[in-house]
Design a protein around this motif. Sequence first.
Motif, PDB file in Angstrom:
ATOM      1  N   SER A  91       4.113  42.950 -23.727  1.00 47.67           N
ATOM      2  CA  SER A  91       4.368  42.889 -22.301  1.00 47.67           C
ATOM      3  C   SER A  91       5.864  42.749 -22.090  1.00 47.67           C
ATOM      4  O   SER A  91       6.490  41.848 -22.629  1.00 47.67           O
ATOM      5  N   TYR A  93       7.063  42.372 -19.093  1.00 47.63           N
ATOM      6  CA  TYR A  93       7.225  41.733 -17.798  1.00 47.63           C
ATOM      7  C   TYR A  93       6.872  40.254 -17.862  1.00 47.63           C
ATOM      8  O   TYR A  93       5.756  39.888 -18.249  1.00 47.63           O
ATOM      9  N   GLU A  94       7.800  39.424 -17.482  1.00 53.84           N
ATOM     10  CA  GLU A  94       7.601  37.968 -17.513  1.00 53.84           C
ATOM     11  C   GLU A  94       6.447  37.555 -16.606  1.00 53.84           C
ATOM     12  O   GLU A  94       5.652  36.689 -16.954  1.00 53.84           O
ATOM     13  N   ARG A  95       6.343  38.175 -15.441  1.00 54.01           N
ATOM     14  CA  ARG A  95       5.281  37.831 -14.495  1.00 54.01           C
ATOM     15  C   ARG A  95       3.906  38.102 -15.099  1.00 54.01           C
ATOM     16  O   ARG A  95       2.978  37.314 -14.967  1.00 54.01           O
ATOM     17  N   GLN A  96       3.782  39.213 -15.803  1.00 48.42           N
ATOM     18  CA  GLN A  96       2.515  39.557 -16.444  1.00 48.42           C
ATOM     19  C   GLN A  96       2.173  38.535 -17.523  1.00 48.42           C
ATOM     20  O   GLN A  96       1.026  38.108 -17.659  1.00 48.42           O
ATOM     21  N   ARG A  98       3.096  35.388 -17.622  1.00 50.20           N
ATOM     22  CA  ARG A  98       2.695  34.144 -16.936  1.00 50.20           C
ATOM     23  C   ARG A  98       1.263  34.244 -16.435  1.00 50.20           C
ATOM     24  O   ARG A  98       0.488  33.282 -16.518  1.00 50.20           O
ATOM     25  N   THR A  99       0.888  35.412 -15.912  1.00 50.33           N
ATOM     26  CA  THR A  99      -0.482  35.616 -15.416  1.00 50.33           C
ATOM     27  C   THR A  99      -1.485  35.498 -16.553  1.00 50.33           C
ATOM     28  O   THR A  99      -2.535  34.858 -16.411  1.00 50.33           O
ATOM     29  N   ILE A 100      -1.176  36.097 -17.678  1.00 47.79           N
ATOM     30  CA  ILE A 100      -2.062  36.010 -18.847  1.00 47.79           C
ATOM     31  C   ILE A 100      -2.195  34.554 -19.282  1.00 47.79           C
ATOM     32  O   ILE A 100      -3.297  34.074 -19.551  1.00 47.79           O
ATOM     33  N   ALA A 102      -1.833  31.838 -17.450  1.00 46.58           N
ATOM     34  CA  ALA A 102      -2.615  31.107 -16.442  1.00 46.58           C
ATOM     35  C   ALA A 102      -4.106  31.401 -16.586  1.00 46.58           C
ATOM     36  O   ALA A 102      -4.944  30.497 -16.479  1.00 46.58           O
ATOM     37  N   ARG A 103      -4.455  32.645 -16.852  1.00 49.83           N
ATOM     38  CA  ARG A 103      -5.871  33.000 -17.027  1.00 49.83           C
ATOM     39  C   ARG A 103      -6.455  32.346 -18.284  1.00 49.83           C
ATOM     40  O   ARG A 103      -7.594  31.895 -18.284  1.00 49.83           O
ATOM     41  N   ARG A 105      -5.403  29.519 -19.639  1.00 52.25           N
ATOM     42  CA  ARG A 105      -5.520  28.072 -19.376  1.00 52.25           C
ATOM     43  C   ARG A 105      -6.744  27.755 -18.523  1.00 52.25           C
ATOM     44  O   ARG A 105      -7.293  26.665 -18.603  1.00 52.25           O
TER      45      ARG A 105
END
Length: 117
Positions: A91, A93-96, A98-100, A102-103, A105
């Motif tokens: 990835s 993209y940093e945002r992607q 972070r989303t992964i 969070a999911r 966790r």
Amino acid sequence: MTEKLRLDIPLLLPDVPDVADACVARLLSDIRGREGVDDVHVVAMSDEAAAQLCIHFDPDLLSMARIRELAAAAGADISQRYGHAVWRIDSRYERQARTIGARLRAAPGVLEAVPSG
């Protein structure tokens, strides 16, 4: 008089990817609480050598063999209680990332998920 013993962390916690892992902190806490142990900390080694656990102990209260047994037992207990999985995901993209994280966790039984680049 205090003696020191150094043990390779990967031998105590074989599934832990690096010393920043929460299980290393658990290991330090477990050993630190033992009678006869004066101090315990992580010693960072070169890139090629594994980080080590350095245990300062009173040889009048604990033998070196007993310290090895305590560290091995603590590592085995932690390894049995906490599993580790490392997934390599491409990835950019940093945002992607972070989303992964969070999911992951949010999944049942997951205590920690840390995306890194």
